[in-house]
Design a protein around this motif. Structure first.
Motif, PDB file in Angstrom:
ATOM      1  N   UNK B  23       0.841  -1.204   0.000  1.00  0.00           N
ATOM      2  CA  UNK B  23       0.000   0.000   0.000  1.00  0.00           C
ATOM      3  C   UNK B  23       0.874   1.251   0.000  1.00  0.00           C
ATOM      4  N   UNK B  24       1.906   1.230   0.849  1.00  0.00           N
ATOM      5  CA  UNK B  24       2.802   2.387   0.911  1.00  0.00           C
ATOM      6  C   UNK B  24       3.601   2.538  -0.379  1.00  0.00           C
ATOM      7  N   UNK B  26       2.603   1.842  -3.286  1.00  0.00           N
ATOM      8  CA  UNK B  26       1.712   2.461  -4.268  1.00  0.00           C
ATOM      9  C   UNK B  26       1.670   3.971  -4.087  1.00  0.00           C
ATOM     10  N   UNK B  27       1.754   4.422  -2.833  1.00  0.00           N
ATOM     11  CA  UNK B  27       1.818   5.868  -2.592  1.00  0.00           C
ATOM     12  C   UNK B  27       3.104   6.453  -3.165  1.00  0.00           C
ATOM     13  N   UNK B  30       2.723   6.566  -6.845  1.00  0.00           N
ATOM     14  CA  UNK B  30       1.806   7.650  -7.230  1.00  0.00           C
ATOM     15  C   UNK B  30       2.564   8.981  -7.260  1.00  0.00           C
ATOM     16  N   UNK B  31       3.470   9.164  -6.309  1.00  0.00           N
ATOM     17  CA  UNK B  31       4.272  10.397  -6.284  1.00  0.00           C
ATOM     18  C   UNK B  31       5.228  10.433  -7.479  1.00  0.00           C
ATOM     19  N   UNK B  33       4.775   9.036 -10.285  1.00  0.00           N
ATOM     20  CA  UNK B  33       3.949   9.233 -11.473  1.00  0.00           C
ATOM     21  C   UNK B  33       3.619  10.706 -11.664  1.00  0.00           C
ATOM     22  N   UNK B  81       4.558  -1.102 -10.570  1.00  0.00           N
ATOM     23  CA  UNK B  81       3.151  -1.070 -10.126  1.00  0.00           C
ATOM     24  C   UNK B  81       2.510  -2.443 -10.323  1.00  0.00           C
ATOM     25  N   UNK B  85       1.064  -4.691  -7.323  1.00  0.00           N
ATOM     26  CA  UNK B  85      -0.347  -5.123  -7.290  1.00  0.00           C
ATOM     27  C   UNK B  85      -0.435  -6.636  -7.127  1.00  0.00           C
ATOM     28  N   UNK B  88       0.546  -7.570  -3.588  1.00  0.00           N
ATOM     29  CA  UNK B  88      -0.528  -7.250  -2.632  1.00  0.00           C
ATOM     30  C   UNK B  88      -1.630  -8.300  -2.701  1.00  0.00           C
ATOM     31  N   UNK B  92      -2.656 -10.675   0.371  1.00  0.00           N
ATOM     32  CA  UNK B  92      -4.022 -10.717   0.893  1.00  0.00           C
ATOM     33  C   UNK B  92      -4.621 -12.116   0.819  1.00  0.00           C
ATOM     34  N   UNK B  97      -7.798 -10.336   3.598  1.00  0.00           N
ATOM     35  CA  UNK B  97      -8.290  -8.974   3.325  1.00  0.00           C
ATOM     36  C   UNK B  97      -8.235  -8.724   1.823  1.00  0.00           C
ATOM     37  N   UNK B  98      -8.428  -7.476   1.467  1.00  0.00           N
ATOM     38  CA  UNK B  98      -8.294  -7.095   0.063  1.00  0.00           C
ATOM     39  C   UNK B  98      -9.512  -7.451  -0.750  1.00  0.00           C
ATOM     40  N   UNK B  99      -9.376  -7.190  -2.041  1.00  0.00           N
ATOM     41  CA  UNK B  99     -10.538  -7.351  -2.901  1.00  0.00           C
ATOM     42  C   UNK B  99     -10.693  -8.792  -3.354  1.00  0.00           C
ATOM     43  N   UNK B 100     -11.867  -9.095  -3.820  1.00  0.00           N
ATOM     44  CA  UNK B 100     -12.164 -10.415  -4.336  1.00  0.00           C
ATOM     45  C   UNK B 100     -11.738 -10.491  -5.798  1.00  0.00           C
TER      46      UNK B 100
END
Lengths: 127, 236
Positions: B23-24, B26-27, B30-31, B33, B81, B85, B88, B92, B97-100
């Motif tokens: 998660x960090x 990705x931050x 993002x910077x 980018x 990235x 992903x 992550x 998860x 956790x996280x998305x399905x």
């Protein structure tokens, strides 16, 4: 109303990201303010109500979804766009249920964000 | 969920920490980018100044090289990235956790993470999209099938020809998930088949007979059946 007249508030604890994003938006003539925590966001919204809030979901202290709840309870006309990582898609969906205009995944493409801001502002009667 | 397959406390901890670090990251990306975007903006502003002043002002001497470098950085950023992903998603799979995600996406993430291991034998891997438009995937934890699939791939690797290709595909099979590992062309060499079969069984997977390796993963008896259309996995 033009995009240049849309009052935008960026909320993210990642200062470099937020400042760089704001600089790019200002180069395009947009009016942007930055704050770096949920608590600061609430103060800023109280002082000068923005049209669109672009806000990270995961922040220390007040979380994005908490602020979203507050905004929708007190100023439902403010449109909120959430920023989240891939793993935070569930938060994004939760945010939509709570009234967020939309959510975008980080890393972020500026054009995608500007498009969302324009759509959100149009709903609120701006842009 | 079959209690014997529940991730260990160590596994959950590692999953949680890895996912948090992703998660960090990705931050950070993002910077990067936005900073790259700002560099492009500055170059555009410089070009505009040069045009407007007929070359008296502006005119960055190293513009072309700078553009090449920012393009290269964008490519590397996209790679980072993608890997993050995938990491992550894998993390998860043990912390629940996280998305399905549907099995093809989970397998694609596994292949992305295993790329470095595959490269040792210059082997590439791809995951075929599902044949069905909207398949009803069984409810399985990602960790229950990703681990055995990876172990099977790694067992086959030394027996596959250098520079080859492997194809992964998956489909729902009643209340089970069937994952097939096949070579890009032809059949799996016998020793790869044998090594893969042994590894898959040792990792707890059923293996359907045949000249390809088809691993079958069943929902545990205590797992509620998946309801369609939601995708499988994850919900542990």
């Amino acid at each position: 109303m033009r995009m240049e007249d849309v009052n935008i508030l960026l909320v993210d604890d990642e200062r470099e990201f937020t400042a760089t994003l704001a600089e790019r938006m200002e180069l395009r003539g947009l009016t942007v303010r930055c704050v770096y925590s949920g608590e600061e966001a609430l103060k800023e919204i109280g002082a000068d109500k923005p049209d669109v809030v672009v806000m990270d979901v995961m922040m220390p202290g007040l979380k994005g979804l908490d602020i979203l709840r507050h905004i929708k309870a007190t100023n439902p006309e403010i449109q909120v766009i959430l920023l989240t990582g891939q793993a935070g898609t569930r938060d994004g969906m939760e945010g939509m249920k709570l009234g967020a205009f939309d959510y975008l995944l980080k890393p972020l493409e500026l054009d995608a964000l500007l498009g969302k801001i324009a759509e959100a502002a149009a709903i609120g009667g701006k842009a | 969920m079959d209690a014997s397959k529940a991730p260990s406390a160590d596994g959950r901890l590692l999953g949680t920490l890895t996912a948090a670090a992703c998660h960090d990251l990705m931050n950070v990306f993002a910077t990067f980018n936005q900073a790259l975007g700002l560099m492009d903006d500055c170059l555009a502003a410089d070009a505009k100044t040069t045009r407007r002043t007929f070359g008296i002002k502006g005119g960055f001497a190293y513009r072309e090289r700078f553009v090449e470098l920012t393009a290269m950085l964008r490519g590397q950023l996209a790679r980072a990235v993608g890997l993050t992903e995938a990491l992550a998603l894998a993390a998860h799979s043990v912390d629940g956790q996280g998305r399905t995600v549907a099995p093809p996406e989970a397998l694609a993430a596994l292949v992305a993470l295993a790329e470095r291991l595959l490269k040792r034998r210059k082997i590439t891997a791809e995951v075929a999209p599902s044949d069905e438009a909207d398949p009803c995937w069984p409810t399985l934890r990602r960790a229950d099938y990703l681990g055995p699939v990876l172990e099977t791939i790694l067992a086959c690797l030394p027996h596959l020809p250098m520079g080859g290709k492997i194809c992964l595909s998956c489909r729902p099979d009643g209340d089970a998930l069937a994952v097939t590992l096949a070579p890009g062309e032809g059949e799996l060499p016998d020793d790869a088949l044998a090594a893969g079969l042994y590894a898959a069984r040792a990792a707890g997977a059923e293996v359907a007979p045949g000249k390809t390796l088809t691993l079958v993963f069943r929902e545990s008896p205590t797992t509620q059946p998946a309801s369609c259309p939601p995708q499988a996995d994850g919900a542990s």
